[in-house]
Design a protein around this motif. Structure first.
Motif, PDB file in Angstrom:
ATOM      1  N   ASN A 173      -1.400  -7.890  11.605  1.00 45.60           N
ATOM      2  CA  ASN A 173      -2.609  -8.194  12.384  1.00 45.60           C
ATOM      3  C   ASN A 173      -3.468  -9.255  11.698  1.00 45.60           C
ATOM      4  O   ASN A 173      -4.702  -9.175  11.704  1.00 45.60           O
ATOM      5  CB  ASN A 173      -3.434  -6.919  12.633  1.00 45.60           C
ATOM      6  N   ASP A 174      -2.807 -10.230  11.081  1.00 48.75           N
ATOM      7  CA  ASP A 174      -3.462 -11.333  10.382  1.00 48.75           C
ATOM      8  C   ASP A 174      -4.345 -10.852   9.232  1.00 48.75           C
ATOM      9  O   ASP A 174      -5.340 -11.473   8.882  1.00 48.75           O
ATOM     10  CB  ASP A 174      -4.294 -12.195  11.341  1.00 48.75           C
ATOM     11  N   LYS A 175      -3.963  -9.732   8.628  1.00 47.02           N
ATOM     12  CA  LYS A 175      -4.666  -9.211   7.456  1.00 47.02           C
ATOM     13  C   LYS A 175      -3.646  -8.981   6.345  1.00 47.02           C
ATOM     14  O   LYS A 175      -2.488  -8.661   6.594  1.00 47.02           O
ATOM     15  CB  LYS A 175      -5.397  -7.912   7.789  1.00 47.02           C
ATOM     16  N   LEU A 176      -4.113  -9.148   5.108  1.00 45.39           N
ATOM     17  CA  LEU A 176      -3.269  -8.952   3.940  1.00 45.39           C
ATOM     18  C   LEU A 176      -3.638  -7.619   3.291  1.00 45.39           C
ATOM     19  O   LEU A 176      -4.800  -7.395   2.935  1.00 45.39           O
ATOM     20  CB  LEU A 176      -3.479 -10.103   2.944  1.00 45.39           C
ATOM     21  N   PHE A 177      -2.645  -6.716   3.145  1.00 45.30           N
ATOM     22  CA  PHE A 177      -2.871  -5.395   2.560  1.00 45.30           C
ATOM     23  C   PHE A 177      -2.096  -5.261   1.259  1.00 45.30           C
ATOM     24  O   PHE A 177      -0.940  -5.688   1.165  1.00 45.30           O
ATOM     25  CB  PHE A 177      -2.398  -4.293   3.513  1.00 45.30           C
ATOM     26  N   VAL A 178      -2.729  -4.633   0.259  1.00 44.71           N
ATOM     27  CA  VAL A 178      -2.066  -4.282  -0.994  1.00 44.71           C
ATOM     28  C   VAL A 178      -2.271  -2.785  -1.207  1.00 44.71           C
ATOM     29  O   VAL A 178      -3.404  -2.301  -1.181  1.00 44.71           O
ATOM     30  CB  VAL A 178      -2.610  -5.089  -2.177  1.00 44.71           C
ATOM     31  N   ILE A 179      -1.166  -2.050  -1.418  1.00 42.71           N
ATOM     32  CA  ILE A 179      -1.194  -0.593  -1.370  1.00 42.71           C
ATOM     33  C   ILE A 179      -0.587   0.008  -2.634  1.00 42.71           C
ATOM     34  O   ILE A 179       0.515  -0.351  -3.041  1.00 42.71           O
ATOM     35  CB  ILE A 179      -0.418  -0.086  -0.132  1.00 42.71           C
ATOM     36  N   GLY A 180      -1.303   0.983  -3.226  1.00 38.84           N
ATOM     37  CA  GLY A 180      -0.782   1.743  -4.357  1.00 38.84           C
ATOM     38  C   GLY A 180      -0.603   0.908  -5.604  1.00 38.84           C
ATOM     39  O   GLY A 180      -1.211  -0.151  -5.778  1.00 38.84           O
ATOM     40  N   GLY A 181       0.240   1.394  -6.522  1.00 38.75           N
ATOM     41  CA  GLY A 181       0.528   0.678  -7.757  1.00 38.75           C
ATOM     42  C   GLY A 181       0.147   1.458  -8.994  1.00 38.75           C
ATOM     43  O   GLY A 181      -0.161   2.654  -8.937  1.00 38.75           O
ATOM     44  N   GLN A 182       0.144   0.781 -10.125  1.00 41.99           N
ATOM     45  CA  GLN A 182      -0.183   1.440 -11.382  1.00 41.99           C
ATOM     46  C   GLN A 182      -0.746   0.427 -12.374  1.00 41.99           C
ATOM     47  O   GLN A 182      -0.571  -0.782 -12.217  1.00 41.99           O
ATOM     48  CB  GLN A 182       1.050   2.112 -11.977  1.00 41.99           C
ATOM     49  N   GLU A 183      -1.395   0.952 -13.385  1.00 37.56           N
ATOM     50  CA  GLU A 183      -1.840   0.168 -14.533  1.00 37.56           C
ATOM     51  C   GLU A 183      -1.035   0.626 -15.744  1.00 37.56           C
ATOM     52  O   GLU A 183      -0.966   1.820 -16.032  1.00 37.56           O
ATOM     53  CB  GLU A 183      -3.331   0.363 -14.779  1.00 37.56           C
TER      54      GLU A 183
END
Length: 409
Positions: free
Chosen positions: A258-268
């Protein structure tokens, strides 16, 4: 015989208090023992998959109930509907930290570890229509073998930065693109610095790379760059600096919808090379897994959305988009607080792109990390990765040797 003298108040009061405390501790111990032998405070867990060994394959249709056991709340899975899984043709090689993209009815599966001392340098191709592995071609020898950033425009596949070689070797900043029609590779301008497993996507005509792990493999990066590309070619000679991501780190899902950029989850944090090791032997370092979700919709500011139902990492290629929803399979969550062992994830998550809300819609045949997902003709597929040790032990087992699994969704 003379009666004993009564204790003076000075001694009697402390003694009485000590006795009451001792009685309380005994009662608490007895209650705890009783609770641990029953079901109080425990989460439900699915029974073992019928895929008994790591070398079988399968797929599932529908959501048939299965037997349930109980698991200590420390490891508890989120309650979810049971899905049947049907075995499919075996993948050509085992893969951990492999990467994939889907183009039509083809799943292109890249690189990855066979084990810590051996990494792949080729691409395998699975055909969803025929349900067969139909092709293989080599990657450039100079290209990273794991912890890539990867994305496709529907013909060209961009494979960026990542780790070169086995164990915990250093990352490189070299970037490549392959034409899936001709199988020809070309090199793109290098990133300003190397990164491990950065979030990567194509958005508004630009190739975006952000976050990931820094050169020591442990420190999270916040940097965000973009490069104008078209038809597999760079339109610029250098990467442009973009707004940094609020929280860095590797092993995240990165999606455009939908013309949006999503970044989900992850770790440090992540494993690092042992100091002085000639083979860059991997040693454990502290990691923090999170379920943060960020969205960029105007190119100027990141917006934080509702987090995942549980912290989740190692999901960079474990997602598909279906009916304006993001479906994510498996992953890793926070480590066991006592043993510090990794805990794998067995749920199937759904992120509704209309309401920007999460739900848990199903369960995998076993918990698994770095799964590679695809979707075709009403079926949800996953392959490769590292599975759990059994229904009552969510710690990692061996790398899944030859699994190609799918479920009806």
């Amino acid at each position: 015989m003379a009666a004993p003298k009564p204790l003076s108040p000075r001694f009697a009061v402390p003694l009485a208090i000590a006795l009451l405390l001792a009685l309380g501790l005994v009662a608490d111990f007895l209650w705890s023992s009783s609770s641990s032998s029953g079901t109080s405070g425990r989460g439900q867990l699915a029974s073992a998959s019928r895929t008994a060994t790591a070398k079988k394959s399968g797929r599932a249709r529908g959501k048939k109930p299965a037997a349930e056991g109980y698991l200590n709340a420390t490891y508890a899975d989120i309650p979810a509907p049971r899905w049947d899984w049907e075995e499919m043709p075996a993948a050509p090689v085992p893969r951990l930290d492999g990467y994939s993209v889907q183009i039509g009815d083809l799943l292109y599966v890249f690189a990855g570890y066979e084990n810590l001392d051996h990494v792949h340098s080729h691409v395998d191709v699975y055909n969803f229509t025929s349900n067969t592995w139909t092709g293989r071609f080599d990657m450039p020898k100079e290209m990273a073998n794991s912890h890539l950033g990867i994305v496709t425009d529907g013909r060209y596949i961009y494979a960026l930065t990542g780790q070169f070689g086995p164990q915990c070797r250093s990352p490189i900043n070299r970037n490549f693109v392959v034409d899936t029609v001709t199988k020809e590779w070309h090199e793109l301008p290098p990133l300003p610095v190397p990164r491990y497993a950065p979030a990567t996507q194509l958005w508004r005509g630009r190739l975006h790379v952000m976050g990931g792990g820094k050169e020591d493999r442990h420190e999270p990066g916040l940097e965000h760059w973009s490069l104008a590309v078209k038809d597999g070619k760079a339109l610029e000679n250098e990467w442009r600096t973009e707004i940094p991501i609020p929280r860095g780190g590797p092993h995240r899902a990165c999606i455009v919808a939908n013309d949006k950029l999503f970044v989900i989850g992850g770790q440090e944090g992540d494993f690092m090379a042992k100091p002085g090791s000639p083979i860059f032997k991997c040693v454990r370092r502290h990691e923090v897994v999170y379920g943060d979700v960020y969205m960029l919709d105007d190119g100027n500011k990141w917006k934080q959305l509702s987090p995942m139902p549980k912290p989740n990492s190692h999901i960079e290629c474990a997602w598909v988009i279906v009916n304006n929803s993001v479906i994510i399979v498996g992953g890793t969550t926070e480590k066991h607080p006592i043993t510090k062992k990794m805990i794998l994830v067995g749920e199937v998550f759904r992120f509704d792109l209309d309401t920007l809300t999460w739900s848990v819609i199903g369960r995998m045949p076993f918990r698994i990390k770095t799964a590679l997902a695809g979707y075709w003709d009403g079926w949800l597929y996953f392959t490769s990765g590292q599975r759990d040790r059994g229904p009552d032990n969510p710690a990692p087992k061996k790398v899944v040797d030859h699994d190609q699994l799918l479920g009806d969704y």
